[in-house]
Write an enzyme that holds these catalytic residues in place. Sequence first.
Site: not given
Lengths: 770, 280
Positions: B100, B235, B237
């Site tokens: 990002c 993302h 994660e």
Amino acid sequence: MKRVEVGITDAEDEELKRVSEGMGLSLSLEEMRRIKQYFVMKNREPTDVELQSIAQAWSEHCCYKSSKNVLEAFIFGIEAPQNIVVIKEDAGVLEFDEEHAYVLAFESHNHPSAIEPYGGAATGIGGIIRDVVCMGAQPVALVDPLFFGPLDYPDEKLPEEVKHPRFLFTGVVAGISDYGNRIGIPTCAGMIYFHEGYVGNCVVNVGCVGIMKKADLRRSMAKTGEVLVLVGGKTGRDGIHGVTFASVELTGEEEFRSAVQLGDPITKEPLMHAILDANEKRLISGMKDLGGGGLSCAVSEMCHAGGCGAEIHLERVKLKEEGLSAWEIWVSESQERFLITTEPDKVDELLEIFEKWDVDATVIGTATNGEENTPQIRIFHEGEKVSELETDFLLSCPVYVRPREVRMKEREGLVEIEEPEEYNEILKLVLASPNIASRDFVIRQYDHEVRASTVLKPMQGRVGKETHGDAAVIKPLEESYKGIAITSDVNPSFCKLNPFWGAASAVDEVCRNLTSVGAVPHSFADCLNFGNPEKPDRMGEFYECCRGLGYMASSLGIPFVSGNVSFYNESAAMRESIPPTPTILGIGLCADVRECITVDVKDVGNFLYLIGETKEEFGGSEYYKLRRVEGGIVPRTNPEVLRRSMEALREAMGKGLIASCHDVSEGGLAVTVCEMVLGGDIGASIDIAGVTRNMRNDYTLFSESNTRWVVEVWSEEARRFEELMNTRGICIANIGETIGEKRVLMRDSDKKLVNLSLEEVRKAWIGKIG
Amino acid sequence: MNPTICILRIEGTNCELETFLAFRRLGASAEIVHLKQLIGAVKERERRNLRDYDLLVIPGGFSSGDYIRAGAILAARINGALGEEIAAFIQNGNPILGICNGFQVLVEMGLLPGFGAHEEREMQQAALTTNDSARFECRPTLIKHENRGNCVFTQGIEKGCIMKMPCAHAEGKFFVDERKRERYIQLLEDNDQIVFRYVDSDGTYASYPWNPNGSLYNIAGICNPEGTILGLMPHPERAFYAFMDSEWSRRSRERGKEKGNAYGDGKKIFESVLNYLRSR
């Protein structure tokens, strides 16, 4: 000369009024007389700093002078085993598990947002995050309930000094998005409500949930000998008189722009880390965020709580610009600041941590007790004493029992309207109404997943087809599957017609939402937004709402743990108050987030049931609004039935019988079913014949009666579900099943009512508020 | 040897914790390091040296507030204070991951697409610019893995595999000057630099909202020609465990008792690069 005296000990009433007005104190004549008497006794004139300090401490915003007695009667004092610190501080602290607590704070930021929507909303978030951090907790979720006038409000009806709802709405959403996303806390719940009553004064509430180890809990309290350290942003002229501005009606004048603070998430973000870091290292004894009233309130409240006084040196405060006078430094509400107390031998280590995070930290004074019996706060500016006040007097805020009058606007009975012949069109109109249509485009402007712990998102369902969820669920700890469910709600149209049952309905709805996801309701925060309390009918609304909230919460045994009261939400230009708006933020706990239930229907061939009783309650309903009629009673509720229904529903969920669940609220049964099928992108065939007896079809479909849910039951579990509900004495009706065809079909036995494709339903619901 | 991960943060970074946890869950030795610690602007005991790490990660957030072009300030600060160390780090074949805002920083630094000497030496060959919707977009995205084996972050992921992970950004539109567009896309393809492209639920390249920002060629993530530097807007994660997925509850019944071991698609990226580092 730093010391400026204001001659009031000889002043007549007219002069006292002029002083209050001229200095922007917003104190009443009665209050000014009391101050005069105090200084006559002291045999001296007050300084400007002293008068400003008192004005902050005695503002409605800081001392709840109009609301305290009502809150004490109904809202405070609901005992529950999960309470750790409730009501007493800026945020409530409750048991999460053996080692951890969660923290809950909820506040309004209405007046600033009505003047400067972008900055007002942004600083609202900043303030609520500070309330949570100053308990020692890591913020994990933000909640934003918002209330505006209709977006299509005609320009020609709008008084010149009132800003258009669309401008306010766009600005507030952008402010939340820009600040909330930067600070890195997910905005994962909230609501958006439109009503004519908010044209002159929008309502912007903001809540925050945090998580902490119980051992990290800090109180907002100073003890003699401790050092006072101001940390965070610099102090400037922004946000002067924010609290006194919040304690009068809006006049729409631009001069109040200076009362709106400026937010800076990129100062706040490292500040938050530095504080939590220092607290974990046990370098902080107590702390308080600087919100309304700035240093003035933080120092005096922390000292008063610890039974001590203080000596403060204002020239040490780091400023944004030169030339601020002593009183401006003292009451400025510049953002991103905290007051920390620490033991003298820990100061160096504390300052080092803030240096590492590039955050300013300055020792501004010490907590003292002095030789006096009554502790005093002494303020010096460049060596000169500019204020010396006893904390006892400063915080002896007047309490008022304001006259109240309850005007019941509710009219019993149904209004004569024709039953629609064509249900397809009416359903589409209901789905498209501003309080029902999709909020997708707003929700997606908020980062609701940062921290990667949002297990149930605000939008739920098949990717690209998501629908509104009832509650978001956060998994706050890496090492545990326990979850926090978060929701907020109120129906101001109900409250306007009947404040008692309107407020009770808000509690009912919050409980329904939490139960929908499988959570056990655990605590509430309340943000009570009302008009001018000096007007008896407004005070009556406030009183009745509090009574309704207290009735429900105490019957259910769920505590109110924090919140705020925002009065004077009315603008002179519109000549009306906002509808009573007691917004409730509800927290529920989930034993295992992987067991949570979402709104979207899961599979073809499952059964749909309606839980709860449907009644002819149409006061304030979206259906009546659409048909442009007024009247009818607002939905009633019974906490005992609510409690039993919630328990039975959770039991069914625990047994694995439930595939999806959605509470029934605005727009009634018809809208609930539509939202569920949209999320699953699966059709449904509904027969309402078993729901009510002798009730018109439109009433059955659109009634907003409380304590109801629609559940999708796995096809092979229908019998077990029915048996369970029957043994628990819960009223249910089988209303149909999910079908392979992507259509919504509704009928009453043989009479066909609705036949729409999912795409037609979606198109109507996605609607026009974007 | 257990890989050591440097997760870089400055003020405004806000995805460092979940990124750190993703690596820690997989047994790597990860550390969140403030830029000040790398450039020596802290006390001796707090100092860190980029040389001591195997992988540099620039996580998501709004570095320095991103009040000018996203990622520009952090890129300038890294290039200014840490330029040589970064060059040496890359020279040694150490991978860098930008998620990002981290992707935005890598593009601003000129490391992505990083076409190299045969192209004109300009600092920045592409940009991640304002979403077509002109709004922040937080939504699940489906991305198709298109790399043919060059990228060290996706060597464990099958080509053609469609993965789901959320995006959350206001400036994620991959953009190249119109005159160079065709040539650059060709270069990206030829060099095997395209890693992820946005698709719809049928796996077809599609427009908004499937392509949440209007990215050129539906690009969601690219790597450098050497395959050691990856930048992506979504993302991973936030898609480490199955329960982070927006549709997990639609599958929870089949999973039943095994729910505790269920992972999301994002995990594969962290796993792949750790495998690469461990086998190096």
